[in-house]
Design a protein around this motif. Structure first.
Motif, mmCIF file in Angstrom:
data_model
loop_
_atom_site.group_PDB
_atom_site.id
_atom_site.type_symbol
_atom_site.label_atom_id
_atom_site.label_comp_id
_atom_site.label_asym_id
_atom_site.label_seq_id
_atom_site.Cartn_x
_atom_site.Cartn_y
_atom_site.Cartn_z
ATOM 1 N N GLU A 22 0.825 -1.206 0.000
ATOM 2 C CA GLU A 22 0.000 0.000 0.000
ATOM 3 C C GLU A 22 0.860 1.257 0.000
ATOM 4 O O GLU A 22 0.590 2.219 -0.740
ATOM 5 N N ILE A 26 0.893 4.081 -3.108
ATOM 6 C CA ILE A 26 0.475 5.472 -2.943
ATOM 7 C C ILE A 26 1.578 6.438 -3.346
ATOM 8 O O ILE A 26 1.318 7.499 -3.904
ATOM 9 N N GLU A 52 -3.601 15.145 -1.465
ATOM 10 C CA GLU A 52 -2.916 13.899 -1.808
ATOM 11 C C GLU A 52 -1.513 13.832 -1.207
ATOM 12 O O GLU A 52 -1.027 12.749 -0.880
ATOM 13 N N VAL A 55 -1.938 12.627 2.277
ATOM 14 C CA VAL A 55 -2.221 11.190 2.276
ATOM 15 C C VAL A 55 -0.915 10.409 2.209
ATOM 16 O O VAL A 55 -0.681 9.480 2.989
ATOM 17 N N ALA A 78 -10.690 0.036 -1.596
ATOM 18 C CA ALA A 78 -9.725 1.020 -1.109
ATOM 19 C C ALA A 78 -8.881 1.580 -2.256
ATOM 20 O O ALA A 78 -8.640 2.789 -2.333
ATOM 21 N N THR A 82 -9.064 5.460 -3.595
ATOM 22 C CA THR A 82 -7.843 6.256 -3.467
ATOM 23 C C THR A 82 -7.298 6.694 -4.827
ATOM 24 O O THR A 82 -6.862 7.836 -4.996
ATOM 25 N N ILE A 126 -5.089 3.180 4.334
ATOM 26 C CA ILE A 126 -6.034 3.202 3.225
ATOM 27 C C ILE A 126 -6.962 2.000 3.272
ATOM 28 O O ILE A 126 -8.175 2.137 3.172
ATOM 29 N N TYR A 147 -12.993 11.438 5.586
ATOM 30 C CA TYR A 147 -13.763 11.254 4.360
ATOM 31 C C TYR A 147 -14.670 12.455 4.106
ATOM 32 O O TYR A 147 -14.887 12.846 2.953
ATOM 33 N N TYR A 150 -12.580 14.974 2.476
ATOM 34 C CA TYR A 150 -12.352 14.614 1.076
ATOM 35 C C TYR A 150 -13.557 14.991 0.216
ATOM 36 O O TYR A 150 -13.409 15.503 -0.902
ATOM 37 N N SER A 173 -15.530 6.904 -7.688
ATOM 38 C CA SER A 173 -14.692 6.994 -6.491
ATOM 39 C C SER A 173 -15.532 7.032 -5.225
ATOM 40 O O SER A 173 -15.224 6.347 -4.236
ATOM 41 N N GLN A 177 -15.811 4.704 -2.168
ATOM 42 C CA GLN A 177 -15.492 5.274 -0.853
ATOM 43 C C GLN A 177 -16.562 4.932 0.180
ATOM 44 O O GLN A 177 -16.251 4.615 1.337
#
Length: 210
Positions: A22, A26, A52, A55, A78, A82, A126, A147, A150, A173, A177
């Motif tokens: 992960e 990312i 981002e 993140v 996930a 993401t 994530i 969230y 976001y 997305s 999510q």
């Protein structure tokens, strides 16, 4: 009766390896985002990097855990949730009158999700996992303030860079999510501390709605 060994695939997909995979994924996605923003002619494109980048940084410093979902479906949700926002195309803005509103939403949404991340500190990831239950900061208002931040940010980005492609990306997305959020709650719901937290904090993400 002898105990059967776990399948090779299950033995390989350990929480530690999933954490590392992960983290690498990312970072790679973030590098591609930086490249696209750098070459964009849209002067507001750097706004895409604010959330981002946080993140990526929090994923790299997060606390390891063994209480992480290894269900392929949870990981697909996930990844989709993401990766989706990283695919947004920073094209021209045909709605210049809405630019101030879009910028305000992006800034507010990012501040709110960063506040949530700072409350989590290293308890951030994530894929669905239990890295400790947090009840302070923005978690006093909703169970998933990151969230929520976001969502506000993405609405602002769409107002600044509207297109059918970007709309489709955000729809997919946020479908992922939402399912990802529910998967997290299934995992966290096994923890008595989270059960008590859910009783005291009613709403998941949008007060009065969800």
């Amino acid at each position: 009766m002898t105990k059967q060994a776990a399948p090779a695939q299950t033995r390989w997909l350990t929480p530690a390896r999933l954490d590392r995979i992960e983290q690498v994924a990312i970072v790679v996605l973030w590098v591609f985002l930086v490249e696209r923003v750098w070459t964009s002619a849209n002067p507001l494109a750097p706004l895409l990097l604010i959330a981002e980048t946080s993140v990526m940084l929090f994923v790299l410093i997060r606390r390891p855990t063994t209480a992480i979902s290894v269900r392929p479906g949870d990981w697909m949700l996930a990844i989709t949730a993401t990766a989706g926002p990283l695919l947004i195309m920073p094209g021209p803005n045909p709605w210049p009158a809405l630019a101030p509103l879009g910028i305000a939403l992006v800034l507010f949404g990012n501040l709110f999700q960063v506040w949530a991340k700072l409350s989590l500190r290293r308890s951030f990831g994530i894929a669905p996992a239990n890295r400790g239950i947090k009840i302070s900061g923005p978690y006093r208002f909703v169970r998933h303030p990151m969230y929520a931040g976001y969502l506000v940010t993405h609405i602002g980005i769409f107002l600044l860079m509207p297109s059918l492609l970007n709309l489709a990306i955000y729809v997919v997305s946020w479908w992922s999510q939402t399912l990802r959020l529910l998967a997290e709650e299934r995992l966290l719901g096994l923890d008595p501390a989270y059960q008590e937290f859910s009783k005291n904090t009613r709403w998941r993400m949008i007060p009065g709605v969800f």
